[in-house]
Structure formats: C-alpha cells, structure tokens
Design a protein around this motif. Structure first.
Motif, mmCIF file in Angstrom:
data_model
loop_
_atom_site.group_PDB
_atom_site.id
_atom_site.type_symbol
_atom_site.label_atom_id
_atom_site.label_comp_id
_atom_site.label_asym_id
_atom_site.label_seq_id
_atom_site.Cartn_x
_atom_site.Cartn_y
_atom_site.Cartn_z
ATOM 1 N N SER A 316 0.842 -1.196 0.000
ATOM 2 C CA SER A 316 0.000 0.000 0.000
ATOM 3 C C SER A 316 0.878 1.246 0.000
ATOM 4 C CB SER A 316 -0.912 0.029 1.234
ATOM 5 O OG SER A 316 -1.719 -1.136 1.294
ATOM 6 N N LEU A 317 0.325 2.345 -0.520
ATOM 7 C CA LEU A 317 1.010 3.628 -0.461
ATOM 8 C C LEU A 317 0.907 4.195 0.954
ATOM 9 C CD1 LEU A 317 -0.167 5.178 -3.847
ATOM 10 C CD2 LEU A 317 1.948 3.945 -3.362
ATOM 11 N N ASP A 318 1.600 5.290 1.187
ATOM 12 C CA ASP A 318 1.643 5.859 2.530
ATOM 13 C C ASP A 318 0.268 6.254 3.050
ATOM 14 O OD1 ASP A 318 4.353 5.511 2.494
ATOM 15 O OD2 ASP A 318 4.821 7.564 1.905
ATOM 16 N N ASP A 319 -0.648 6.628 2.149
ATOM 17 C CA ASP A 319 -1.984 7.026 2.588
ATOM 18 C C ASP A 319 -2.934 5.841 2.737
ATOM 19 O OD1 ASP A 319 -2.422 6.300 -0.022
ATOM 20 O OD2 ASP A 319 -3.396 8.176 -0.620
ATOM 21 N N GLY A 320 -2.405 4.617 2.603
ATOM 22 C CA GLY A 320 -3.218 3.424 2.747
ATOM 23 C C GLY A 320 -3.813 2.916 1.449
ATOM 24 N N TRP A 512 -2.429 -8.869 -2.524
ATOM 25 C CA TRP A 512 -2.415 -7.687 -1.651
ATOM 26 C C TRP A 512 -2.930 -8.052 -0.258
ATOM 27 C CZ3 TRP A 512 -6.533 -5.335 0.859
ATOM 28 C CH2 TRP A 512 -6.220 -4.146 1.532
ATOM 29 N N LEU A 513 -3.988 -8.860 -0.204
ATOM 30 C CA LEU A 513 -4.564 -9.241 1.083
ATOM 31 C C LEU A 513 -3.544 -10.001 1.925
ATOM 32 C CD1 LEU A 513 -7.059 -9.292 2.900
ATOM 33 C CD2 LEU A 513 -7.764 -11.395 1.758
ATOM 34 N N LEU A 514 -2.778 -10.882 1.300
ATOM 35 C CA LEU A 514 -1.756 -11.622 2.028
ATOM 36 C C LEU A 514 -0.662 -10.689 2.531
ATOM 37 C CD1 LEU A 514 -1.445 -14.763 -0.264
ATOM 38 C CD2 LEU A 514 -2.498 -14.637 1.992
ATOM 39 N N ALA A 515 -0.215 -9.766 1.661
ATOM 40 C CA ALA A 515 0.808 -8.810 2.083
ATOM 41 C C ALA A 515 0.276 -7.861 3.146
ATOM 42 C CB ALA A 515 1.312 -8.023 0.873
ATOM 43 N N ARG A 516 -1.007 -7.574 3.086
ATOM 44 C CA ARG A 516 -1.635 -6.644 4.040
ATOM 45 C C ARG A 516 -1.599 -7.188 5.465
ATOM 46 N NH1 ARG A 516 -3.349 -4.032 7.220
ATOM 47 N NH2 ARG A 516 -4.911 -2.380 7.285
ATOM 48 N N GLY A 517 -1.414 -8.479 5.606
ATOM 49 C CA GLY A 517 -1.366 -9.089 6.934
ATOM 50 C C GLY A 517 -1.878 -10.513 6.947
ATOM 51 N N GLY A 518 -2.498 -10.949 5.827
ATOM 52 C CA GLY A 518 -3.103 -12.265 5.787
ATOM 53 C C GLY A 518 -2.120 -13.411 5.793
ATOM 54 N N ARG A 519 -0.850 -13.159 5.476
ATOM 55 C CA ARG A 519 0.097 -14.259 5.502
ATOM 56 C C ARG A 519 0.568 -14.557 6.923
ATOM 57 N NH1 ARG A 519 3.930 -10.676 1.883
ATOM 58 N NH2 ARG A 519 4.828 -9.272 3.407
ATOM 59 N N ASP A 520 0.354 -13.620 7.867
ATOM 60 C CA ASP A 520 0.714 -13.855 9.261
ATOM 61 C C ASP A 520 -0.510 -14.063 10.151
ATOM 62 O OD1 ASP A 520 3.547 -13.617 8.939
ATOM 63 O OD2 ASP A 520 3.239 -11.477 8.642
ATOM 64 N N LYS A 521 -1.673 -13.557 9.722
ATOM 65 C CA LYS A 521 -2.926 -13.812 10.434
ATOM 66 C C LYS A 521 -3.971 -14.169 9.379
ATOM 67 C CE LYS A 521 -6.057 -12.058 13.966
ATOM 68 N NZ LYS A 521 -6.449 -10.908 14.828
ATOM 69 N N PRO A 522 -3.947 -15.406 8.907
ATOM 70 C CA PRO A 522 -4.767 -15.780 7.752
ATOM 71 C C PRO A 522 -6.255 -15.756 8.046
ATOM 72 C CG PRO A 522 -3.675 -17.694 8.676
ATOM 73 C CD PRO A 522 -3.107 -16.512 9.384
ATOM 74 N N LEU A 523 -7.015 -15.381 7.025
ATOM 75 C CA LEU A 523 -8.473 -15.387 7.108
ATOM 76 C C LEU A 523 -9.049 -16.777 6.845
ATOM 77 C CD1 LEU A 523 -9.120 -12.148 5.042
ATOM 78 C CD2 LEU A 523 -9.460 -12.389 7.490
ATOM 79 N N GLY A 524 -8.280 -17.616 6.163
ATOM 80 C CA GLY A 524 -8.793 -18.917 5.740
ATOM 81 C C GLY A 524 -9.196 -18.879 4.274
ATOM 82 N N ASP A 525 -9.117 -20.032 3.619
ATOM 83 C CA ASP A 525 -9.364 -20.096 2.176
ATOM 84 C C ASP A 525 -10.768 -19.629 1.806
ATOM 85 O OD1 ASP A 525 -6.833 -21.059 1.890
ATOM 86 O OD2 ASP A 525 -7.435 -23.165 1.758
ATOM 87 N N PHE A 551 -12.327 1.232 -3.838
ATOM 88 C CA PHE A 551 -13.325 0.513 -3.052
ATOM 89 C C PHE A 551 -12.683 -0.125 -1.818
ATOM 90 C CE2 PHE A 551 -15.145 -3.694 -2.112
ATOM 91 C CZ PHE A 551 -16.391 -3.314 -1.658
ATOM 92 N N THR A 552 -11.527 -0.740 -2.012
ATOM 93 C CA THR A 552 -10.852 -1.415 -0.900
ATOM 94 C C THR A 552 -10.456 -0.428 0.184
ATOM 95 O OG1 THR A 552 -10.022 -3.098 -2.426
ATOM 96 C CG2 THR A 552 -8.931 -2.928 -0.294
ATOM 97 N N LYS A 553 -9.893 0.689 -0.224
ATOM 98 C CA LYS A 553 -9.450 1.686 0.759
ATOM 99 C C LYS A 553 -10.634 2.266 1.534
ATOM 100 C CE LYS A 553 -7.212 6.195 1.173
ATOM 101 N NZ LYS A 553 -6.648 7.347 0.444
ATOM 102 N N GLU A 554 -11.725 2.598 0.823
ATOM 103 C CA GLU A 554 -12.840 3.284 1.461
ATOM 104 C C GLU A 554 -13.747 2.345 2.248
ATOM 105 O OE1 GLU A 554 -14.830 5.368 -1.628
ATOM 106 O OE2 GLU A 554 -13.093 6.591 -2.160
ATOM 107 N N ARG A 555 -13.938 1.111 1.750
ATOM 108 C CA ARG A 555 -14.948 0.235 2.343
ATOM 109 C C ARG A 555 -14.379 -0.888 3.211
ATOM 110 N NH1 ARG A 555 -19.417 3.328 1.888
ATOM 111 N NH2 ARG A 555 -19.670 4.100 -0.257
#
Length: 566
Positions: A316-320, A512-525, A551-555
C-alpha cells in the motif's frame, strides 16, 4: 523429584510426582482448570506430559503451516527421485535437512533438479505454476551435516538413559542437519515465513507437539505427539509419527509456536508381527530446535529475511491506498535499486475511451518504495519541458537545489559540443553535491506529448547516452512510445502495464490481502474466496485496478485494521 517416596518403585514415584504437579499448578493459579480435570473420576490422563492445547491457538498455526510447508524434490546418488519436506524462513529461503539435499551439486549443474512444491495436499487442493519454485544455481545459502546418528555401540533404548542421551546430543551440537535453499522467485512475499531471528532466545519446548510434513512424498500431513526429552540444548526427542519424506518437517508446540526441524527416527517401526513399538521406550523421533539453528545462522539471518526486490509496506502507499497488479513494476525496479539498470521505460495501454490505465500510480509507487531523504525526485511533465538545452538542465537542477543551476556553463557555439559539456557539468555537480543520494528524474505523459526537436531534446538524448557516468542518476520515462537508440540497452529495463483480466484482478487482490497481513494472520481459504469475488465485482470499467483500490481503501480498510489488530 523432591516428592519421590523413599525407595519407591517407578509406579509409586510417577503417582507422587503427578499429585505434586497437580497441587503446584492449583496453588500457583496456573492451569487450575487443568488440575481439576486431572482429578475427575470418570476420565483418565493418558500421559503425564500431555496438557489441553487451545484450538484457538492451534488453528492459526495450522493455516500458516499449510501455506509455508513444501515438498522438496531432487535426486539421490543413484539418480532416483528423493523427496523431503521444507518450510519458508525467508522470502526466497526454504529450510530443510542437509541429508535431503546432500547429493545436490552446488552450484547446480544443468539439468539437475532441485525444486519445491507448495500446496501439495491429499485432499485434492489444486497446485499450479505458482506453487512450484526452482532453486537458484547457487542454491546453498548455508548447511550443516548431521554427524553421528547414534552413540558408538548403542543399547536398544539408549535414549532412555539421560547420561548417554545428553552426551550424544552435546557431541553433535554443531551437527544440526539443516540446509537453507535459495529459490528463484519469492514465494514468501505471499505466503509469509518463519522468522528464525525471533526464536534464537526462546526456551526449548516441552509437552504436546505437532509435526507438519510430507510423509512418503505424498500430500502434506499433520501428526500429534509429545516432546519427551530435551538433550544438550540441541535435540528435541518427540513421538509425533513420521515416515520417509518427513525429513525437514516443521515441529510446533502445543501453543502452535514453531520449535523444531524434524530429522531422525530411532528404534524399530514394529517389534512383532501384531505389535507396535511403544514411544518413548522403544521408538522415538528427533528434531533440531529452531532456536539452535537460528543461532547457527545468526550472521546470515538478515540476508535470508531480506526480499530480493523492493517492496511496499503491506503493498500500500503511505496514505493506505492499495496497489494491485504491479508486480512486474517491482521486479523492474529491483535492477534500478541495485544500480544494474538506470533507465526505466513504462508503457501503459489506453482504454477504448482513451483513458490511461494505471499510469498515474507509477511515480507514487516509486516514491513510496524509495523515500526521501536518501532519494531526490525531479518530476517533469513532458508538456512543460523547455526547448533550450541550458533551460532544461537548469530546470532539472532547480527541482533539487536553489543554487546548483548557477554552476551551469553558458552556451557555446557548437550545439552538439555544448550538450556534451552540459551533461559533463551535470555529472560533476551531482557527484560533488549528492554523492550518496539516488536522484530520480521522472518524465510523464510522453504518450500524449511529443518533445520538440530542439536543444532540450538533444540534451536529453546526450544524457541518456552518458547515463552510465552518473551512477546515482535514475531516469523513468512514462508513456514513451518507442525505445530510443541513445539509451544504452544494458542499462534499460522496460515495464508494460497490460490490461487486467478478471482472474488477474482476483489474483492481484489476493496477493495484496496476504501482504496486508493475511500471511501472518490468515483469514482462511473460504473467507479469502468470498472477499475476492466481492471485490471483483467493483473492478469494472476502463480502470479496474483504480476502481478496486478505491473501493478497498474506502470500504474494507476499517475491517482489515480491526482484524489485523492495528
């Protein structure tokens, strides 16, 4: 042992110790519920080492192991297939046993296989090209041999003798039977990895354990057992079932924490036609503590955990704002970061309506990857470039200094000679004022505005040709329609922004979801698939990546922040 009855037999001693441990646990307030369960009259504890693992802690551990575990595939000295197990300890690094890969030449000879396969499951989970990775030619980052597998002239159950057990382990303290494989590509960027640096000072595990592995070279499996003994600070004796192909398996404790690298089985598989060997007295498995391996790898851990290409924090960019679908840009920028390349040409396509796809993000991504003050930026829209060579050179310098432009020489009579003088002076100014800075000149909108055929254009062509003389300088040409002959081809790297297909859109969001944190706290398949299908419906129109990012950033960002504990 303080509560052992005098001259008691093994059964009475075990009962006394069990009662003492129950009383101690209850008195300290730790595990009172467990102590109560142990005293219940209708149930029985089958092992004094067993506790009651919390599934809420084990489930995340299982999800992480599923992503990071792999089957190691190579050949033995007889040319036959050899398989083992490994797991990620860096973006491009897999840890396995040395004895699994001991016959692999280093560097690899042409045609000799050494690959790893992720997601290989007996449940039929699909694997594809994204699941298989080859080792680099210089594949061996570090390795240790396994040493003696048993003491000299051992008894049948020698590991039950603590003096023999500790002596054998201590003698092999430096023989940790591991190898770190360097892969082509970086699967850990999506899957995550186990950080050995965090384990160096952790106490060795006891109690329940689980081994994740590829027994018999088949799909991944998870088997439960107990850690019965710790020997010499460098061996864990456990009873989780393993088989050929399990070598290099991941051992986790009852809390789901990674603790060991499985490597050895001792004793017979069976002691009679209809009997099983009993653990630990007749059969036992052995693992290397990851803490010990981490200490052995301490000088290399920073290198192992460093990605081989620039990365955005959480993609993500600095502004998320999330960045989707630009992996090829990151790969192209790796060469500019190292200095092997100095000129980047970015070629975005046009949508049917004439809208430029993805181009506006390029400069922002570069600036986020290479932030100030170590990097200085010169942004030059192509329609704002002056026609004269000195005016352009002065504008370029004015973007990073209020005074440097005054050092430029006045025009000379011969235009070609003057361009050479200007570039030489620019080189000297940069070397004198910013010797340790990286300077980026970004020229945008070259697909919609052609440069006038005047002094400014000639100056740029001379600058391109002599870019190798200014090692701190980087040039990014966004929208350039053709490759310029004046750019040295060995210093040029090209990046094309292609149109995004629906499946590419889904893959980009998942990465992106995995890099966002999902690779360390997975949501599940299942949760990942539902989210992916949801966001795909918003990535429509001429600029699907931009729509999806918005959409991802705002919602979705508020929910992600809550889930990832931010």
């Amino acid at each position: 042992g303080l509560f052992d009855p005098p001259d008691a037999g093994a059964t009475a001693m075990a009962q006394a110790r069990s009662a003492a441990m129950k009383a101690l646990a209850a008195a300290l307030g730790a595990g009172a519920a467990q102590a109560t369960l142990q005293s219940a009259s209708l149930e029985r504890i089958t092992s004094r080492l067993a506790g009651f693992p919390d599934p809420d802690r084990l489930v995340p551990s299982i999800l992480l192991a599923r992503r990071r575990l792999c089957r190691v595939e190579t050949l033995g000295p007889d040319g036959k297939s050899v398989t083992g197990t490994g797991f990620l300890i860096g973006p491009s690094a897999v840890l396995t046993n040395w004895h699994v890969v001991k016959d692999v030449p280093s560097p690899l000879t042409p045609g000799f296989p050494l690959t790893v396969l992720f997601d290989f499951s007996r449940a039929g989970m699909p694997t594809d090209d994204k699941s298989r990775f080859r080792a680099r030619a210089d594949w061996r980052i570090e390795a240790r041999e396994h040493g003696a597998l048993e003491p000299e002239n051992p008894a049948a159950d020698w590991w039950m003798n603590p003096i023999v057990r500790d002596g054998w382990a201590t003698a092999g303290a430096d023989n940790l039977d591991f190898a770190v494989i360097h892969l082509e590509g970086a699967p850990g960027l999506q899957r995550g990895w186990y950080d050995l640096a965090r384990m160096v000072d952790t106490p060795l595990a006891t109690g329940e354990c689980f081994v994740f592995h590829h027994p018999l070279g088949e799909g991944r499996a998870g088997n439960a057992g107990l850690i019965h003994f710790i020997a010499g600070g460098c061996r864990l004796f456990h009873s989780a079932t393993t088989a050929r192909g399990s070598s290099g398996g991941l051992l986790v404790d009852g809390k789901g924490e990674p603790v060991g690298l499985h490597y050895l089985g001792l004793g017979p598989d069976a002691i009679g036609a209809n009997e099983e060997a009993l653990a630990p007295a007749q059969v036992i498995n052995v693992a290397m503590p990851l803490a010990a391996i981490g200490r052995a790898l301490a000088p290399r851990l920073a290198q192992i955990a460093t990605p081989d290409r620039p990365l955005l924090s959480r993609s993500s960019l600095d502004d998320g704002s999330p960045v989707f679908g630009r992996q090829s840009l990151f790969e192209a920028l790796a060469g500019l970061a190292s200095g092997h390349k100095q000129v980047l040409r970015v070629s975005p396509p046009l949508s049917p309506g004439g809208r430029k796809l993805g181009k506006s993000y390029t400069a922002r991504i570069i600036q986020a990857l290479f932030p100030e003050p170590d990097n200085l930026y010169i942004h030059l829209p192509s329609d704002k470039l002056p026609a004269g060579e000195r005016a352009l050179a002065a504008l370029l310098l004015s973007k990073i200094s209020d005074t440097a432009a005054a050092d430029l020489p006045e025009p000379e009579t011969t235009a070609a000679a003057y361009d050479q003088v200007l570039v030489g002076k620019l080189r000297d100014i940069i070397a004198d004022r910013w010797p340790k800075k990286r300077i980026w000149m970004v020229i945008d909108d070259l697909d919609t505005h052609d440069l006038t055929d005047a002094g400014g254009r000639r100056f740029l062509n001379t600058l391109y040709a002599r870019i190798g003389e200014i090692p701190q300088f980087r040039i990014v040409l966004i929208g350039l329609k053709v490759t310029l002959d004046t750019i040295p081809p060995e210093l040029l790297v090209e990046n094309r922004i292609d149109r995004i297909e629906p499946q590419q859109l889904a893959d980009g969001f998942r990465d992106w979801l995995l890099a966002r944190g999902g690779r360390d706290k997975p949501l599940g398949d299942a949760a990942e698939r539902i989210l992916t299908e949801l966001v795909k419906s918003y990535g429509t129109g001429d600029a699907p990546l931009a729509d999806l990012a918005s959409f991802t950033k705002e919602r979705l960002q508020p929910a992600f922040r809550a889930w990832f504990g931010e």
